[in-house]
Write a protein that holds these residues in place. Structure first.
Motif: not given
Length: 127
Positions: A66-71, A73-77
């Motif tokens: 998720l971090l590598a894809l830049g997602l 923060d979005t997923v945790e929100a």
């Protein structure tokens, strides 16, 4: 059954009596030519194997991908807006199962299609 490679013999190597003369006796190498159609296919000519889609990945693999894809923060929100059961499952899980209903809901919320979820799990499993 593997086909044996056939060779063709240079006609100039046949002696007067119809026997193949021994080139080693004359200080020569034995000339042959391999006929290509008799050679079995090698690995590069065979079709590549499809990657196996993992059933589960570790929490570490999931979050790093998720971090590598830049997602991340979005997923945790998104997780913060979900029922407490989903929040606890996300925070406490040591593995993430591909077929889990909560997992499907999360990927649906991100707009992932089935092939993208499969690719996510394949890539994350390599971390």
């Amino acid at each position: 059954m593997m086909a044996e490679a056939r060779t063709e013999i240079d006609a100039s190597r046949i002696g007067r009596r119809g026997y193949l003369r021994n080139p080693v006796a004359y200080g020569e190498e034995y000339p042959t030519r391999v006929v290509d159609d008799a050679i079995p296919p090698t690995a590069p000519q065979m079709a590549p194997e499809e990657p196996q889609i993992p059933v589960r990945i570790s929490r570490r693999q999931f979050r790093l991908h998720l971090l590598a894809l830049g997602l991340l923060d979005t997923v945790e929100a998104w997780i913060d807006t979900q029922p407490l059961e989903t929040q606890i499952a996300y925070e406490s899980s040591s593995t993430f199962v591909r077929s889990d209903a909560m997992m499907q809901a999360g990927f649906d919320a991100l707009g992932f299609e089935t092939a993208q979820v499969d690719a996510f799990f394949v890539a994350a499993a390599q971390l």
